[in-house]
Design a protein around this motif. Sequence first.
Motif, short mmCIF file in Angstrom:
data_model
loop_
_atom_site.label_atom_id
_atom_site.label_comp_id
_atom_site.label_asym_id
_atom_site.label_seq_id
_atom_site.Cartn_x
_atom_site.Cartn_y
_atom_site.Cartn_z
N PRO A 146 60.35 -65.72 -56.20
CA PRO A 146 59.76 -66.71 -55.95
C PRO A 146 58.78 -66.92 -54.88
N HIS A 147 58.65 -66.01 -53.96
CA HIS A 147 57.88 -65.79 -52.75
C HIS A 147 57.04 -64.68 -53.11
N ARG A 148 56.50 -64.35 -54.45
CA ARG A 148 55.49 -63.55 -54.64
C ARG A 148 54.15 -63.87 -54.42
N ASP A 149 53.79 -64.95 -54.08
CA ASP A 149 52.59 -65.64 -53.91
C ASP A 149 52.39 -66.33 -52.21
N ASP A 150 53.47 -66.21 -51.58
CA ASP A 150 53.67 -66.48 -50.11
C ASP A 150 52.66 -65.88 -49.40
N PRO A 151 52.27 -66.18 -48.31
CA PRO A 151 51.28 -65.63 -47.42
C PRO A 151 52.08 -64.44 -47.11
N ASP A 152 51.55 -63.67 -45.88
CA ASP A 152 52.22 -62.44 -45.53
C ASP A 152 53.47 -62.73 -44.86
N PRO A 153 54.59 -62.31 -45.00
CA PRO A 153 55.83 -62.77 -44.42
C PRO A 153 55.79 -62.55 -43.08
N ASP A 154 56.47 -63.12 -42.09
CA ASP A 154 56.89 -63.24 -40.69
C ASP A 154 57.90 -62.07 -40.67
N PRO A 155 57.48 -61.05 -40.08
CA PRO A 155 58.56 -59.97 -40.06
C PRO A 155 59.57 -60.19 -38.94
N CYS B 60 66.69 -70.18 -50.57
CA CYS B 60 65.73 -71.07 -50.82
C CYS B 60 66.36 -71.97 -52.15
N GLY B 61 67.35 -71.50 -52.92
CA GLY B 61 67.77 -71.96 -53.88
C GLY B 61 67.30 -71.62 -55.16
N ARG B 62 66.31 -70.99 -55.07
CA ARG B 62 65.66 -70.77 -56.45
C ARG B 62 66.01 -69.23 -57.02
N PHE B 63 65.89 -68.98 -58.03
CA PHE B 63 66.24 -67.58 -58.78
C PHE B 63 65.11 -66.81 -58.59
N GLY B 64 65.54 -65.46 -58.61
CA GLY B 64 64.46 -64.12 -58.55
C GLY B 64 64.49 -63.39 -57.13
N HIS B 65 65.76 -63.44 -56.79
CA HIS B 65 65.95 -62.47 -55.30
C HIS B 65 66.70 -61.31 -55.91
N GLY B 66 66.69 -60.80 -56.89
CA GLY B 66 67.22 -59.70 -57.34
C GLY B 66 68.75 -59.70 -57.43
N VAL B 67 69.37 -58.62 -56.72
CA VAL B 67 70.75 -58.51 -56.92
C VAL B 67 71.42 -59.58 -56.03
N TYR B 68 70.55 -60.37 -55.10
CA TYR B 68 71.12 -61.66 -54.38
C TYR B 68 71.47 -62.67 -55.31
#
Length: 306
Positions: free
Chosen positions: A40-49, A58-66
């Motif tokens: 669900p974060h694929r369109d987010d701006p560059d992540p803050d390292p 975040c409560g949404r699906f799409g985090h792979g094995v998590y």
Amino acid sequence: MATIDRQATTLALAHALSAAERGLAVIPLSRTKLPALRSPHRDDPDPDPTSPPCHGACGRFGHGVYDASTDPRRIRALFAAAPWATGYGIACGLDPHRLIGIDLDTKSGTDSSAALRELALRHLFTIPETVVVLTPSGGRHLWLTGPPDVVVPNSASRLAPGIDIRGAGGYLVGPGSRTEHGVYGTAPGTAQLAPAPCPRELLRLLTPPPRTHHRAPPATGQHGQGLVQFVLAAHEGQRNTRLFWAACRAYENGMGPELTTALVEAAVRTGLTEREARSTIASASRMTFPRPGPPENDTTPRTARP
């Protein structure tokens, strides 16, 4: 858009629910054996390292094995969100089984089964009777369990050529899954077995020795530590991308050489080889500081660099 095979999805869900009844946490997979749900974060701006990865907070699906779960309601919801799924993955390293997968590959051109037998003879252990899953390519997945105080990392051909390990943060394609190359199934006589404990000597081989922790050079500061943590949080499919991104940021901020050792160590801990890690960092260095081109009036032909 993914093609929907409702019969394959229904069968995959049924197998996934059956695995969950045995205490195995599952996620839906596509025909490519990858998690069926995109981040669900694929369109987010560059992540803050410096920020910790989401991992589903975040409560949404799409985090792979998590996303993996043994809860039937959550599993049904996962498959409902991915009606194109034709298989399921079983998360490794989780209670109660703390599954360890020994993936004996056939695509490397080596006899991985013979390599495992040689390791067993050399280090004096025996592979116990356990669940064996047959892959469409002719390979085998051996299911073993680990103790609660040991974290087995994922690795590819580190133990021996053609032997991949699925440990914490990884997953195994579950029996009954349909992929582009065929169907995964249990070997005769092993479907009802419980995963056997991993032999102690084999477990020692699967667990890398503890690393000496070095204090980051003062010049790297908190930002450098954040880049290292960003690499450490990578799971399979993200490792090279995250390492390349972190290395580019390090070179842009003038601390590439100082941070190289820490980035290599972090990448190796995620499953990359040292050679792969150093090659990726070198590519980042070249990308960030490209070599100067020829003078404008120089017409001498140049050989293209890869």
